[in-house]
Motif scaffolding. Structure first.
Motif, PDB file in Angstrom:
ATOM      1  N   GLY A   6       0.796  -1.221   0.000  1.00 42.98           N
ATOM      2  CA  GLY A   6       0.000   0.000   0.000  1.00 42.98           C
ATOM      3  C   GLY A   6       0.828   1.271   0.000  1.00 42.98           C
ATOM      4  N   ASP A   8       2.174   2.824  -2.331  1.00 41.93           N
ATOM      5  CA  ASP A   8       1.883   3.712  -3.457  1.00 41.93           C
ATOM      6  C   ASP A   8       0.386   3.719  -3.789  1.00 41.93           C
ATOM      7  OD1 ASP A   8       1.698   1.184  -4.564  1.00 41.93           O
ATOM      8  OD2 ASP A   8       2.921   1.633  -6.303  1.00 41.93           O
ATOM      9  N   TYR A   9      -0.437   3.466  -2.781  1.00 40.81           N
ATOM     10  CA  TYR A   9      -1.891   3.424  -2.983  1.00 40.81           C
ATOM     11  C   TYR A   9      -2.443   4.786  -3.404  1.00 40.81           C
ATOM     12  CZ  TYR A   9      -6.874   3.159  -1.949  1.00 40.81           C
ATOM     13  OH  TYR A   9      -8.234   3.223  -2.041  1.00 40.81           O
ATOM     14  N   CYS A  83      -1.834  10.036   4.610  1.00 39.01           N
ATOM     15  CA  CYS A  83      -0.925   9.199   3.817  1.00 39.01           C
ATOM     16  C   CYS A  83       0.176   8.634   4.710  1.00 39.01           C
ATOM     17  CB  CYS A  83      -0.305   9.999   2.675  1.00 39.01           C
ATOM     18  SG  CYS A  83      -1.392  10.265   1.269  1.00 39.01           S
ATOM     19  N   ILE A  88       1.329   5.267   3.210  1.00 41.15           N
ATOM     20  CA  ILE A  88       1.485   5.624   1.788  1.00 41.15           C
ATOM     21  C   ILE A  88       2.714   6.522   1.711  1.00 41.15           C
ATOM     22  CG2 ILE A  88       0.426   6.737  -0.212  1.00 41.15           C
ATOM     23  CD1 ILE A  88      -2.316   6.097   1.147  1.00 41.15           C
ATOM     24  N   ALA A  93       2.279   9.004  -5.185  1.00 36.47           N
ATOM     25  CA  ALA A  93       0.954   8.750  -4.599  1.00 36.47           C
ATOM     26  C   ALA A  93       0.570   9.874  -3.647  1.00 36.47           C
ATOM     27  CB  ALA A  93       0.943   7.405  -3.877  1.00 36.47           C
ATOM     28  N   ARG A  94       1.506  10.317  -2.827  1.00 35.38           N
ATOM     29  CA  ARG A  94       1.226  11.409  -1.878  1.00 35.38           C
ATOM     30  C   ARG A  94       0.889  12.700  -2.625  1.00 35.38           C
ATOM     31  NH1 ARG A  94       3.571  10.461   3.535  1.00 35.38           N
ATOM     32  NH2 ARG A  94       3.853  12.698   3.671  1.00 35.38           N
ATOM     33  N   TRP A  97      -2.643  12.371  -4.038  1.00 32.53           N
ATOM     34  CA  TRP A  97      -3.658  12.572  -2.990  1.00 32.53           C
ATOM     35  C   TRP A  97      -3.768  14.055  -2.638  1.00 32.53           C
ATOM     36  CZ3 TRP A  97      -7.470   9.654  -2.234  1.00 32.53           C
ATOM     37  CH2 TRP A  97      -7.358   8.265  -2.305  1.00 32.53           C
ATOM     38  N   PRO A 117      -5.326   0.036   5.064  1.00 31.09           N
ATOM     39  CA  PRO A 117      -4.175  -0.730   4.571  1.00 31.09           C
ATOM     40  C   PRO A 117      -4.053  -2.067   5.297  1.00 31.09           C
ATOM     41  CG  PRO A 117      -3.454   1.075   5.979  1.00 31.09           C
ATOM     42  CD  PRO A 117      -4.935   1.228   5.806  1.00 31.09           C
TER      43      PRO A 117
END
Length: 123
Positions: A6, A8-9, A83, A88, A93-94, A97, A117
């Motif tokens: 997770g 790079d979710y 995050c 994360i 990814a951050r 978001w 997660p």
């Protein structure tokens, strides 16, 4: 995006909500900055209501506009905190978001809040 860890979710928001937020904030921007160009008579019930607000409460509209963006800034900063809390760690990814939450507010943040997660087992 998304891996077993997770880190790079990221999940794009619901297209309907992203569209609603985009149209609403675009209309609000138009009302605040260019009220003289709005075709009030062509907007059905929204026209007279908007005209009333522009004529009698323009300062409130303007202050509310900037407050809405300030709230979006706060939500996007909170997204960064979430995050970190949710593991994360991937910069991309951050950033996604942060940007999505800045532009679409709760339509994005609610997805991140709901994300659970999977915890890795430690031996």
């Amino acid at each position: 995006m998304g891996t077993a860890t997770g880190a790079d979710y990221f999940r794009r928001g619901n297209l309907l909500w992203l569209t609603v937020v985009t149209v609403s904030l675009s209309y609000y921007t138009w009302v605040v900055f260019w009220p003289q160009s709005i075709p009030y008579q062509s907007l059905g019930p929204l026209g007279p209501f908007t005209k009333y607000l522009v004529d009698h409460h323009h300062t409130l509209l303007r202050n509310g506009y900037w407050l809405a963006w300030l709230i979006h800034v706060g939500e996007s900063l909170y997204a960064l905190v979430l995050c970190k809390y949710k593991g994360i760690t991937a910069c991309k990814a951050r950033l996604l978001w942060f940007l999505q939450t800045f532009l679409f507010g709760l339509a994005s943040l609610s997805i991140l809040i709901a994300y659970r997660p999977k915890r890795q087992k430690h031996n």
